[in-house]
Design an enzyme around this catalytic site. Sequence first.
Site, short mmCIF file in Angstrom:
data_model
loop_
_atom_site.label_atom_id
_atom_site.label_comp_id
_atom_site.label_asym_id
_atom_site.label_seq_id
_atom_site.Cartn_x
_atom_site.Cartn_y
_atom_site.Cartn_z
N LYS A 223 -17.74 -28.46 19.34
CA LYS A 223 -16.35 -28.16 19.01
C LYS A 223 -15.94 -26.77 19.54
O LYS A 223 -16.74 -26.07 20.14
CB LYS A 223 -16.15 -28.27 17.49
CG LYS A 223 -16.46 -29.70 16.97
CD LYS A 223 -15.36 -30.70 17.23
CE LYS A 223 -15.78 -32.15 17.16
NZ LYS A 223 -16.07 -32.73 15.88
C1 LIG Z 1 -16.30 -33.96 14.93
C2 LIG Z 1 -15.26 -34.63 14.13
C3 LIG Z 1 -15.35 -34.75 12.73
C4 LIG Z 1 -16.61 -34.40 11.98
O1 LIG Z 1 -16.96 -33.07 12.07
P1 LIG Z 1 -18.37 -32.61 11.47
O2 LIG Z 1 -18.26 -31.12 11.40
O3 LIG Z 1 -19.41 -33.06 12.44
O4 LIG Z 1 -18.53 -33.23 10.14
C5 LIG Z 1 -14.29 -35.26 12.02
N1 LIG Z 1 -13.17 -35.67 12.65
C6 LIG Z 1 -13.06 -35.61 13.99
C7 LIG Z 1 -11.78 -36.07 14.63
C8 LIG Z 1 -14.10 -35.12 14.78
O5 LIG Z 1 -14.00 -35.10 16.12
#
Ligand SMILES: *Cc1c(COP(=O)(O)O)cnc(C)c1O
Length: 405
Positions: free
Chosen positions: A206
């Site tokens: 991310k």
């Molecule tokens: C990555 C992601 C999540 C989950 O994030 P985590 O930190 O891995 O729990 C939730 N929603 C979307 C749209 C994502 O891309």
Amino acid sequence: MGAGMEGGMKRMTGGTPIELRPRRKDFLVFGAPLIGEEEIREVEDTLRSGWLGTGPKTKRFEADFAAYTGARHAIALNSCTAGLHLALDAAGIGPGDEVITTPMTFCATANVIMHVGAKPVFADVDRRTFNLDPDAVAKAITPRTRAIIPVHFAGRPCDMEPLLDLAAKHGLIVIEDAAHATEARYHGLKVGAIGDMTAFSFYATKNVVTGEGGMLTTHSDHWAERIRVRSLHGLSKDAWKRYSSDGFQPYDTLYPGYKYNMMDLQASLGLHQLAKVDANLKRREEIWARYDEAFEGRFLIPAPPEPETVHARHLYTLLLEPEKLGMGQVDFLEALKAENIGAGIHFIALHLHSFYKDRLGTKRGDFPNAEWISDRTISLPLSPKLTNSDVDDVIAAVLRISGRA
Ligand SMILES: *Cc1c(COP(=O)(O)O)cnc(C)c1O
């Protein structure tokens, strides 16, 4: 065909024409994070300090994140999924309730609705933005609806005004999935300071990276207190200090809570990642512009950001037109892999996944816009770690595979 050096070498010794060998020698990992010496030194400092768990660095990261978003409260967690789950749990949403969300998302967004025993209700998206269509949301509201979870797809902020109006009219809570959207702004407001509660992700791919990690922001003292208590076993406030030098702190269990707290080890990364967040966005904007220039007129490229918004540029998506290309998504991804380029699909529409088909009875044809995107989209590498030469490799590979070089 194998990816990586081996594949290239084999084909060379097999006498394959030179132009069919991958241009890159090493595999370009999709979503590789940019980690600097500052992060490495901070993690080392934490390791040497003897305090690895939730502590002073997590507190500092929360304060920095609250300042960055303009939200009154920021609660550090071990994932965005935890944040979404806690938001629903703290709002008392459960069996008999419905929560509206988008099928154009990662499964976690809908899974958490199942975790609290409520029912996910999908509404279709807009083909241009990939985000929830407020008219489709309006049609999905029933007397059982309690909340809406908009997802700011790829970092493009959702059109929040009509969604907030619907929520106000029907008494619904708005919980934003901002996993892609740390930097996003909408009409002068920072994402994180708009809806009732907003969950961010710091997963390894991310825009801000702590390995695993997340943050929940809210303006409300009421939600913040409930989320904080529930994120650490339901223990009374500041229970993380119970072994600190302040002396033994008595603590009490107020609720059967969860183990969702962030560690100082993770916050060590987050503190420096957040300090660089806007510089990294700038770099991704440059890469984005290079892709736009190379692909405009040849592929369906992402729409420009809406006026008065900041797009957080988490994913660069191309929509492939299988009829014109003579090749589907999966073949295209395989061909990119053979060129040593890692890419992805974000997302396969959630109403077409086995569990949701079985549980909700959803099927192909239910959400035509989400399916149209789901059948065509591929995501290209967009990490700030990419060099200009990496970006050139991606462009050359895409053009070569599509026969448009
Ligand atoms: C990555 C992601 C999540 C989950 O994030 P985590 O930190 O891995 O729990 C939730 N929603 C979307 C749209 C994502 O891309």
